[in-house]
Write a protein that holds these residues in place. Structure first.
Motif, PDB file in Angstrom:
ATOM      1  N   ARG A  98      33.730  35.006  36.956  1.00 43.86           N
ATOM      2  CA  ARG A  98      33.929  34.521  38.330  1.00 43.86           C
ATOM      3  C   ARG A  98      33.118  33.253  38.579  1.00 43.86           C
ATOM      4  O   ARG A  98      33.561  32.356  39.300  1.00 43.86           O
ATOM      5  N   GLU A  99      31.933  33.186  38.002  1.00 45.34           N
ATOM      6  CA  GLU A  99      31.107  31.986  38.165  1.00 45.34           C
ATOM      7  C   GLU A  99      31.740  30.784  37.474  1.00 45.34           C
ATOM      8  O   GLU A  99      31.748  29.670  38.010  1.00 45.34           O
ATOM      9  N   ALA A 100      32.286  31.011  36.277  1.00 46.08           N
ATOM     10  CA  ALA A 100      32.838  29.904  35.495  1.00 46.08           C
ATOM     11  C   ALA A 100      34.238  29.508  35.940  1.00 46.08           C
ATOM     12  O   ALA A 100      34.615  28.341  35.865  1.00 46.08           O
ATOM     13  N   PHE A 101      35.036  30.482  36.414  1.00 47.37           N
ATOM     14  CA  PHE A 101      36.435  30.216  36.758  1.00 47.37           C
ATOM     15  C   PHE A 101      36.766  30.821  38.129  1.00 47.37           C
ATOM     16  O   PHE A 101      37.482  31.817  38.233  1.00 47.37           O
ATOM     17  N   PRO A 102      36.254  30.228  39.191  1.00 46.20           N
ATOM     18  CA  PRO A 102      36.429  30.798  40.533  1.00 46.20           C
ATOM     19  C   PRO A 102      37.872  30.808  41.016  1.00 46.20           C
ATOM     20  O   PRO A 102      38.190  31.532  41.962  1.00 46.20           O
ATOM     21  N   LEU A 103      38.755  30.012  40.407  1.00 48.40           N
ATOM     22  CA  LEU A 103      40.145  29.954  40.856  1.00 48.40           C
ATOM     23  C   LEU A 103      41.024  31.002  40.185  1.00 48.40           C
ATOM     24  O   LEU A 103      42.198  31.135  40.514  1.00 48.40           O
ATOM     25  N   ILE A 104      40.462  31.769  39.229  1.00 45.01           N
ATOM     26  CA  ILE A 104      41.231  32.802  38.542  1.00 45.01           C
ATOM     27  C   ILE A 104      40.879  34.165  39.136  1.00 45.01           C
ATOM     28  O   ILE A 104      39.715  34.533  39.240  1.00 45.01           O
ATOM     29  N   SER A 105      41.903  34.919  39.521  1.00 43.92           N
ATOM     30  CA  SER A 105      41.711  36.282  40.018  1.00 43.92           C
ATOM     31  C   SER A 105      41.742  37.231  38.822  1.00 43.92           C
ATOM     32  O   SER A 105      42.748  37.315  38.107  1.00 43.92           O
ATOM     33  N   LEU A 106      40.635  37.937  38.573  1.00 43.65           N
ATOM     34  CA  LEU A 106      40.498  38.815  37.405  1.00 43.65           C
ATOM     35  C   LEU A 106      40.649  40.274  37.805  1.00 43.65           C
ATOM     36  O   LEU A 106      40.029  40.734  38.758  1.00 43.65           O
ATOM     37  N   ARG A 107      41.471  41.003  37.054  1.00 41.11           N
ATOM     38  CA  ARG A 107      41.655  42.437  37.269  1.00 41.11           C
ATOM     39  C   ARG A 107      41.321  43.174  35.981  1.00 41.11           C
ATOM     40  O   ARG A 107      41.739  42.753  34.902  1.00 41.11           O
ATOM     41  N   VAL A 108      40.564  44.254  36.080  1.00 43.95           N
ATOM     42  CA  VAL A 108      40.130  45.022  34.914  1.00 43.95           C
ATOM     43  C   VAL A 108      40.709  46.438  34.999  1.00 43.95           C
ATOM     44  O   VAL A 108      40.596  47.101  36.029  1.00 43.95           O
TER      45      VAL A 108
END
Length: 309
Positions: free
Chosen positions: A115-125
């Motif tokens: 999230r810090e490196a790629f704030p424009l990507i929404s990550l789902r785990v």
């Protein structure tokens, strides 16, 4: 057929009203610009400009085309800029699947740093057994998978992350295992074990590798949930066989103990995989790179294997 270069030439000439000035803005020779405008007029079958001594003026047909051309050129330029921006600032939604034994140590630092490196990507785990994670990847439910012992198939792009050594885990006090750093696999036929039932991948691996050595593990309790297994082990109900990473925090806190298993050891490959049937997006490449980085960092910190072993 009208092409984008012709529309850009037309739109620029309509704005500046001068062939020489427009050619300079576009970075082309004036004869090239003249040919583009002429080709566009021939394609449409109408004159788009009146030529006079002071430059050019739009005809009625030119005024109609200009209402559309400017918006089209701006839209294409904006789209190109946003696509090229993905190289440095990827965006979108990305889904990763991984087993609970991996998630217990990897999920928190991965999500935080991603999230810090790629704030424009929404990550789902999503967590699940390796077999389920593989199925999710092949059916398109997830984009990136971390799993154990993935099969060799043309449907996957797979790379090894590390060789994961399994340890015997037991209570910190009151156990029956010798006070040593390692135990022989033969001991696993004599102590009460808590393992998942077949056909769970971990159970199949333990049974297979011990079976080749003529050893039958003494499984007294079958539990599918890893947190429950660790809770039972910590409370002295029995022992289990898992990656050291699953119990690192408990071992460091003095709540559990870990022994290396030898003669034979039990290992499995941790794999990072994506589907070869789907295109690789910038978001996927960013996540794959981050997973590699985090696994390497966790290994160096001694979270995957005890330091000094």
């Amino acid at each position: 057929m009208i092409d984008l270069k012709q529309l850009k030439a037309f739109s620029t000439l309509a704005e500046f009203g001068s062939f020489s000035r427009s050619a300079g803005v576009l970075g082309v020779a004036q004869p090239v610009l003249s040919r583009q405008i002429k080709a566009l007029e021939q394609e449409l079958g109408v004159e788009l400009f009146y030529r006079n001594g002071r430059g050019t003026v739009l005809t009625e047909a030119g005024k109609v085309l200009n209402q559309y051309a400017k918006n089209l050129v701006e839209t294409v330029d904006r789209a190109a800029s946003e696509v090229m921006a993905l190289k440095s600032s990827p965006r979108g939604t990305i889904v990763i699947g991984l087993p609970p034994s991996v998630g217990i140590v990897l999920t928190v630092p991965l999500v935080q740093h991603f999230r810090e490196a790629f704030p424009l990507i929404s990550l789902r785990v999503i967590e699940g057994f390796s077999g389920h994670v593989l199925e999710w990847l092949l059916t398109g439910k997830i984009d990136v998978a971390v799993l154990y012992n993935a099969p060799r198939t043309g449907s996957l792009r797979a790379e090894p992350l590390l060789t994961d050594e399994l340890f015997l885990l037991g209570p910190a006090e009151g156990g029956i295992v010798p006070d040593a750093e390692s135990v022989t696999a033969r001991l696993l036929s004599e102590i009460p074990l808590i393992l998942p039932a077949r056909p769970h991948g971990l159970r199949m691996l333990v049974d297979s590798m011990l079976g080749e050595a003529g050893i039958v593990p003494r499984v007294e309790i079958e539990v599918e949930a890893m947190p429950s297994t660790l809770g039972l082990v910590e409370n002295g109900v029995g022992y289990t066989i898992l990656s050291y990473s699953t119990a690192h925090a408990r071992v460091q806190a003095g709540r559990m103990r870990a022994w290396r298993i030898v003669e034979p050891g039990i290992t499995r490959q941790l794999i990072l995989a994506t589907s070869s049937q789907r295109p690789t997006t910038p978001a996927m490449r960013s996540l794959v790179a981050m997973v590699r980085q985090e696994v390497r960092s966790l290994t160096e910190q001694g979270l995957w294997l005890p330091k000094g072993r």
